[in-house]
Design an enzyme around this catalytic site. Structure first.
Site, short mmCIF file in Angstrom:
data_model
loop_
_atom_site.label_atom_id
_atom_site.label_comp_id
_atom_site.label_asym_id
_atom_site.label_seq_id
_atom_site.Cartn_x
_atom_site.Cartn_y
_atom_site.Cartn_z
N SER A 183 0.80 -1.23 0.00
CA SER A 183 0.00 0.00 0.00
C SER A 183 0.83 1.28 0.00
O SER A 183 0.28 2.36 -0.19
CB SER A 183 -0.94 -0.01 1.20
OG SER A 183 -0.19 0.04 2.39
N HIS A 211 -5.95 -4.74 -1.37
CA HIS A 211 -5.81 -3.54 -2.21
C HIS A 211 -5.88 -3.87 -3.70
O HIS A 211 -5.92 -2.97 -4.52
CB HIS A 211 -4.47 -2.84 -1.94
CG HIS A 211 -4.50 -1.91 -0.77
ND1 HIS A 211 -5.21 -0.72 -0.78
CD2 HIS A 211 -3.93 -1.99 0.45
CE1 HIS A 211 -5.06 -0.12 0.38
NE2 HIS A 211 -4.29 -0.86 1.15
N LYS A 242 -12.82 -2.12 0.91
CA LYS A 242 -12.10 -1.23 0.00
C LYS A 242 -12.87 -1.14 -1.32
O LYS A 242 -13.95 -0.58 -1.33
CB LYS A 242 -10.65 -1.70 -0.15
CG LYS A 242 -9.88 -1.52 1.17
CD LYS A 242 -8.39 -1.76 1.07
CE LYS A 242 -7.71 -1.33 2.35
NZ LYS A 242 -7.17 -2.44 3.16
C1 LIG Z 1 -7.01 -2.95 4.52
C2 LIG Z 1 -6.26 -4.21 4.60
C3 LIG Z 1 -6.62 -5.21 5.52
C4 LIG Z 1 -7.70 -5.00 6.54
O1 LIG Z 1 -8.96 -5.12 5.97
P1 LIG Z 1 -10.24 -4.84 6.89
O2 LIG Z 1 -11.33 -5.60 6.21
O3 LIG Z 1 -10.44 -3.37 6.92
O4 LIG Z 1 -9.92 -5.38 8.25
C5 LIG Z 1 -5.93 -6.40 5.50
N1 LIG Z 1 -4.90 -6.60 4.63
C6 LIG Z 1 -4.52 -5.65 3.76
C7 LIG Z 1 -3.39 -5.94 2.83
C8 LIG Z 1 -5.17 -4.43 3.73
O5 LIG Z 1 -4.77 -3.49 2.86
#
Ligand SMILES: *Cc1c(COP(=O)(O)O)cnc(C)c1O
Length: 397
Positions: A183, A211, A242
């Protein structure tokens, strides 16, 4: 009793503020979107949401949620295996497996839980977990909760990964764990090479598509689509928080027996509440949309390309990206934070990152593109970057 602890916390907190590392919350009073309204009445163009497909406030998802609210009520008041499973939960699990070309899926309250509950039920001290150094905090926690022996390789470094695979040949099972998209840079894990090494050294692969799902690959099926290895990765995890609507929810999808074992032993699944039906119903509708058209992915990919071209034209350095994340490099921590602040005054909401979140001398502003953006939004963003960049004397040429 609390007094000593209170003093201790006060000191620690003050140190965080003094070091300029404090996280603050902005109060938004509008739905999530390309334009957001703050509680001070100010409107900002939003370039820092994970709202990659622009679905966070989509009428079809809201409609599906409203309908399920009427048919299935508000909450489940139960974990999945007692009385927290509806027809909707089973349907969404099936949709996710279809989307990724996997055998079965298990839902969690969040991807943080999916990752936290993944390894511990599957592996023991006889096994090896080999993890990319830049993996998400939830993968790191999942690895910590598992008794398997831990090995780390530098971000995307296939030589180091191969070394670790050689070193662990005497152990029973080996799992390589990686983010799909990292990210901070927006780079993709070289999953084709990881799968190749896994085959060579008899290992399994876990990819977190949080992502990348909905974004990477021609139709947004994630890194396994990009690298043409759908069905060749044993476990994928991802989030509904997301690109996939942005509300809440996580999942693990992959080989049938792995999912079966997680339903028996995965602690965040067994001991935490079931997702509310309206969130699940909106998730189903979202996957219906994904199977009807590729328009949102196409728009997002165009927007990323357009922003990359424009921002470089006005004289900024960017990291190469294979996702909807663009790191605009400023190198100096103070410049990055000052620039983010000035951009906010210009009505552009972006985030500055510096050490320790990224390496020293690699400070940057992270821009996240969305299918909710129109070219005019992007033009306004680039113009503001140019204006502030000129003022601060950081443009090339
Ligand atoms: C955002 C993210 C998470 C967490 O996801 P949530 O559903 O908000 O708990 C886990 N792994 C990665 C790589 C992320 O970018």
């Amino acid at each position: 009793m609390y007094k000593d602890f209170q003093n201790y916390l006060r000191k620690e907190l003050d140190a965080i503020y003094e070091a300029g590392l404090a996280k603050e919350e902005r109060i938004i009073v509008s739905p999530q979107g390309a334009v957001i309204k703050l509680d001070n009445g100010k409107e900002l163009l939003n370039f820092c949401a994970n709202n990659y497909l622009g679905l966070s406030n989509h009428p079809r998802l809201k409609q599906a949620a409203t309908k399920a609210f009427e048919t299935h009520g508000y909450g489940m008041s139960s974990v999945r295996f007692i009385c927290g499973t509806t027809d909707l939960h089973k349907k969404l699990e099936k949709k996710i497996a279809e989307f990724f070309g996997t055998e079965d899926t298990i839902l969690y309250a969040a991807c943080f839980d999916a990752n936290g509950g993944l390894f511990e039920p599957l592996l023991t001290e006889e096994d090896a977990l080999i993890s990319d150094a830049l993996n998400h905090a939830s993968i790191i926690d999942g690895v910590r909760l598992c008794k398997a022996q831990r090995f780390i390789y530098s971000n995307g470094d296939m030589n180091e990964l191969e070394e670790q695979l050689k070193k662990t040949q005497n152990l029973r099972f080996r799992v390589i764990a990686t983010d799909g998209v990292f990210s901070m840079d927006g780079n993709v894990a070289p999953v084709n090479k990881i799968v190749e090494l896994a085959n060579k050294y008899n290992a399994m692969v876990m990819v977190d598509e949080s992502h990348s799902a909905g974004v990477v690959g021609e139709t947004g099926r994630g890194v396994t689509e990009l690298y043409n290895c759908r069905g060749q990765v044993e476990m994928l995890t991802g989030t509904l928080g997301k690109a996939f609507g942005g509300a809440i929810g996580g999942f693990t999808t992959g080989k049938k027996e792995i999912i079966e074992m997680l339903r028996q032993r995965s602690r965040p699944y067994l001991f935490s509440n079931s997702l509310p039906p309206m969130v699940v119903a909106a998730g189903i509708e979202m996957f219906n949309m994904m199977s009807e058209t590729n328009a949102l992915q196409d728009k997002l990919h165009n927007n990323v390309k357009y922003f990359m071209d424009q921002i470089q034209k006005v004289g900024f350095d960017v990291k190469p990206t294979q996702s909807a994340i663009v790191a605009v490099m400023l190198y100096d921590a103070k410049v990055a934070s000052e620039m983010a602040k000035k951009l906010s005054d210009e009505g552009i909401y972006v985030t500055g990152f510096s050490y320790p979140v990224v390496p020293k001398g690699q400070a940057r502003i992270r821009v996240q593109l969305s299918a909710a953006h129109e070219f005019e939004h992007i033009d306004k963003c680039v113009k503001s970057f140019e204006k502030v960049g000129k003022e601060m004397g950081v443009l090339k040429k």
